[in-house]
Design an enzyme around this catalytic site. Structure first.
Site, mmCIF file in Angstrom:
data_model
loop_
_atom_site.group_PDB
_atom_site.id
_atom_site.type_symbol
_atom_site.label_atom_id
_atom_site.label_comp_id
_atom_site.label_asym_id
_atom_site.label_seq_id
_atom_site.Cartn_x
_atom_site.Cartn_y
_atom_site.Cartn_z
ATOM 1 N N SER A 129 0.819 -1.211 0.000
ATOM 2 C CA SER A 129 0.000 0.000 0.000
ATOM 3 C C SER A 129 0.849 1.255 0.000
ATOM 4 O O SER A 129 1.933 1.285 0.577
ATOM 5 C CB SER A 129 -0.911 0.019 1.231
ATOM 6 O OG SER A 129 -1.686 1.196 1.208
ATOM 7 N N LYS A 183 -4.483 -6.912 3.375
ATOM 8 C CA LYS A 183 -4.541 -5.769 2.440
ATOM 9 C C LYS A 183 -5.978 -5.492 2.008
ATOM 10 O O LYS A 183 -6.373 -4.339 1.843
ATOM 11 C CB LYS A 183 -3.643 -6.030 1.213
ATOM 12 C CG LYS A 183 -3.700 -4.928 0.156
ATOM 13 C CD LYS A 183 -3.219 -3.600 0.698
ATOM 14 C CE LYS A 183 -3.114 -2.435 -0.251
ATOM 15 N NZ LYS A 183 -3.836 -2.304 -1.448
ATOM 16 N N HIS A 186 -7.473 -3.577 4.729
ATOM 17 C CA HIS A 186 -6.918 -2.225 4.635
ATOM 18 C C HIS A 186 -7.737 -1.420 3.632
ATOM 19 O O HIS A 186 -8.128 -0.282 3.877
ATOM 20 C CB HIS A 186 -5.442 -2.295 4.203
ATOM 21 C CG HIS A 186 -4.860 -0.996 3.752
ATOM 22 N ND1 HIS A 186 -5.147 -0.446 2.513
ATOM 23 C CD2 HIS A 186 -4.034 -0.117 4.360
ATOM 24 C CE1 HIS A 186 -4.521 0.709 2.388
ATOM 25 N NE2 HIS A 186 -3.830 0.935 3.503
ATOM 26 N N ASN A 187 -8.003 -2.012 2.486
ATOM 27 C CA ASN A 187 -8.731 -1.284 1.451
ATOM 28 C C ASN A 187 -10.193 -1.036 1.835
ATOM 29 O O ASN A 187 -10.749 0.010 1.487
ATOM 30 C CB ASN A 187 -8.653 -2.037 0.115
ATOM 31 C CG ASN A 187 -7.324 -1.800 -0.572
ATOM 32 O OD1 ASN A 187 -6.316 -1.544 0.083
ATOM 33 N ND2 ASN A 187 -7.298 -1.888 -1.884
ATOM 34 N N GLU A 190 -10.008 1.849 3.901
ATOM 35 C CA GLU A 190 -9.693 2.979 2.998
ATOM 36 C C GLU A 190 -10.983 3.498 2.327
ATOM 37 O O GLU A 190 -11.232 4.715 2.296
ATOM 38 C CB GLU A 190 -8.695 2.479 1.946
ATOM 39 C CG GLU A 190 -8.418 3.418 0.791
ATOM 40 C CD GLU A 190 -7.534 2.744 -0.275
ATOM 41 O OE1 GLU A 190 -6.439 2.267 0.071
ATOM 42 O OE2 GLU A 190 -7.948 2.679 -1.448
HETATM 43 C C1 6PG Z 1 -3.201 1.273 -1.722
HETATM 44 C C2 6PG Z 1 -4.460 1.381 -2.518
HETATM 45 C C3 6PG Z 1 -4.296 0.769 -3.864
HETATM 46 C C4 6PG Z 1 -5.332 1.225 -4.880
HETATM 47 C C5 6PG Z 1 -6.717 0.826 -4.558
HETATM 48 C C6 6PG Z 1 -7.751 1.594 -5.342
HETATM 49 O O1 6PG Z 1 -3.277 0.747 -0.635
HETATM 50 O O2 6PG Z 1 -2.154 1.736 -2.192
HETATM 51 O O3 6PG Z 1 -5.494 0.730 -1.853
HETATM 52 O O4 6PG Z 1 -4.228 -0.606 -3.678
HETATM 53 O O5 6PG Z 1 -5.274 2.592 -5.027
HETATM 54 O O6 6PG Z 1 -6.831 -0.524 -4.881
HETATM 55 O O7 6PG Z 1 -8.891 0.887 -5.250
HETATM 56 P P1 6PG Z 1 -10.202 1.245 -6.005
HETATM 57 O O8 6PG Z 1 -9.863 1.405 -7.460
HETATM 58 O O9 6PG Z 1 -11.090 0.068 -5.761
HETATM 59 O O10 6PG Z 1 -10.697 2.517 -5.397
#
Ligand code: 6PG
Length: 466
Positions: A129, A183, A186-187, A190
């Site tokens: 990430s 991860k 994490h997302n 996010e």
């Molecule tokens: C990270 C982000 C990266 C990516 C996302 C975007 O941790 O660096 O999460 O993995 O920017 O996958 O996800 P979406 O396209 O689903 O918003």
């Protein structure tokens, strides 16, 4: 004899190239492989270092790697990962390590892990990430797989990862697909944080009539306090960006339809499978879906009565800040609770304190609050829910009243706050000693003889309701 490289990277897109350059900055030699000759040339030109090489020839790539080979894939998740593995497999030797650094679904990682294990090749799913800048300057890395295989790559990962208090934001997460699973969560967090920031923007723009300059300042100020985080920091910068094509601010020219690659949706789907409630994260996924229905939204916007309740008392910027902090906490609570359940269900044996620790730097959800999360699990690693930690109770109690005020305000004003209001309702449900679900049980027993338990005695009961 030709130079042998310490590390190989397949996929020289922005992420791949940046990660490879980061490895080379830390005095490991690295070679990249891509089918696109231009990307290979760009890497060689940009690198300007003798510890970097690139090729479009997979045989050359494999032959130039020191054994056991350490090869990371940074290619799009899904079929491309399987293609690369199938392509490289005949060239590999027993004991070599393949690391998938993309956002792969954890079940795909399990499948690849077991299939390669039977061929004596180590496979590791490592969540990475921090976006392209993180890959270049220091990401947070979440590797999982086989602990012995991790030892092979540990020195490189520890060197390239972001550092907080001199400690690298990387550690072994657990067996099999644990890295990709962590991860994914994490997302999910996010997604929730991004949606909540969006809702705070909506409240301050529509309700408090803040213009972009004021919004920039508000998020800038917030980033100095409890809300300090990467996402708040970039939000402030976004409001400062002018449009190159018109004379307005760029934010006002961006279409309000949010795309998604799937990791947030996977988090929600998996939470359902595990029987875990994560309504803040679910709301963030749903809002991306609602946002994509732009045409229908436009039609509906002129069909319904306008909100008329203007007499309601205003909320202050500080109250909105507290509500956002409250909902950030609920996002972490839900994500950590899901990790805790998954750890048992999938035998990952996750260390939640360690996860909070490596998320403090490099990754997209890095935030000051993660130190409190780390402390909560340090004090009690077997917490049933993060909401039961005294470290968290104190913080939630300090902001919950203002959160109620802000949610009341947005409901009266008709400002959609699906994630914020879900956060508050999740909290209210979680802290209710009594919920009205006794009625659900009665209804189930009424129409389907599904039985119920009682408050006052053991056993299961069925009543003749007619
Ligand atoms: C990270 C982000 C990266 C990516 C996302 C975007 O941790 O660096 O999460 O993995 O920017 O996958 O996800 P979406 O396209 O689903 O918003």
């Amino acid at each position: 004899m030709a130079q042998l490289y310490d590390f190989g990277l397949v996929g020289l897109g922005v992420m791949g190239r940046n990660f490879l350059l980061n490895v080379a900055d830390h005095h490991f030699s690295a070679i990249g492989l891509d089918t696109d000759d231009k990307k290979v040339k760009d890497l060689k030109n940009e690198g300007q270092l003798d510890n970097i090489d690139g090729t479009i020839d997979k045989v050359e790539f494999i032959n130039k790697l020191a054994k056991p080979r350490k090869i990371m894939l940074l290619v799009p998740a899904g079929e491309p990962v399987d293609h690369v593995i199938t392509d490289l497999l005949p060239l590999l030797d027993s004991g070599d390590l393949i690391i998938d650094g993309g956002n792969s679904h954890f079940e795909d990682t399990n499948r690849r892990f077991h299939s390669l294990k039977s061929k004596d090749i180590h496979f590791m799913g490592a969540g990475i990430s921090g976006g392209s800048e993180g890959a270049r300057r220091g990401p947070s890395i979440m590797p999982g797989g086989d602990p012995k295989a991790y030892e092979l790559i540990k020195p490189i990962f520890e060197a390239v990862a972001a550092k907080v208090s001199n400690e690298p934001c990387v550690d072994f997460m657990g067996q099999g697909s644990a890295g990709n699973y962590v991860k994914m969560i994490h997302n999910g967090i996010e997604y929730a944080m991004m949606q909540l920031i969006g809702e705070s923007y909506h409240i301050m723009k529509l309700g408090l009539q803040q213009d972009n300059a004021q919004l920039k300042q508000t998020y800038f100020d917030w980033n100095k306090g409890d809300l300090q985080s990467f996402l708040i920091e970039i939000t402030s910068q976004i409001f400062d960006k002018s449009d190159e094509l018109t004379s307005s601010d760029l934010i006002d020219q961006i279409l309000d339809k949010a795309k998604q690659k799937g990791t947030g949706k996977w988090t929600s789907q998996n939470a359902m499978n595990l029987g875990i409630a994560i309504p803040t994260i679910d709301a963030a996924v749903s809002m991306r879906q609602i946002s994509s229905m732009k045409d229908a939204r436009m039609k509906a916007s002129v069909k319904y009565l306008q909100v008329t309740q203007d007499s309601l008392s205003q909320v202050s910027v500080e109250e909105v800040r507290d509500a956002l902090y409250f909902a950030f906490i609920m996002s972490y609570v839900q994500g950590m609770d899901q990790l805790s359940r998954a750890s048992k269900e999938y035998q990952y044996d996750l260390n939640l304190e360690l996860i909070a620790k490596i998320w403090r730097g490099g990754c997209i959800i890095r935030a000051r609050f993660l130190e409190a999360v780390r402390l909560a699990y340090k004090k009690d690693s077997s917490l049933e829910s993060l909401l039961l930690s005294p470290v968290i109770v104190e913080r939630v109690n300090a902001v919950v009243d203002n959160t109620r005020k802000v949610v009341q305000y947005t409901v009266a004003k008709g400002i959609p706050t699906l994630a914020l209001s879900n956060s508050l309702n999740y909290f209210d449900a979680f802290k209710s000693a009594h919920l009205p679900l006794n009625l659900i049980q009665a209804q189930r027993d009424f129409f389907g003889s599904h039985t119920y338990e009682r408050n006052d005695r053991q056993d299961v009961f069925h009543s003749d309701w007619n």
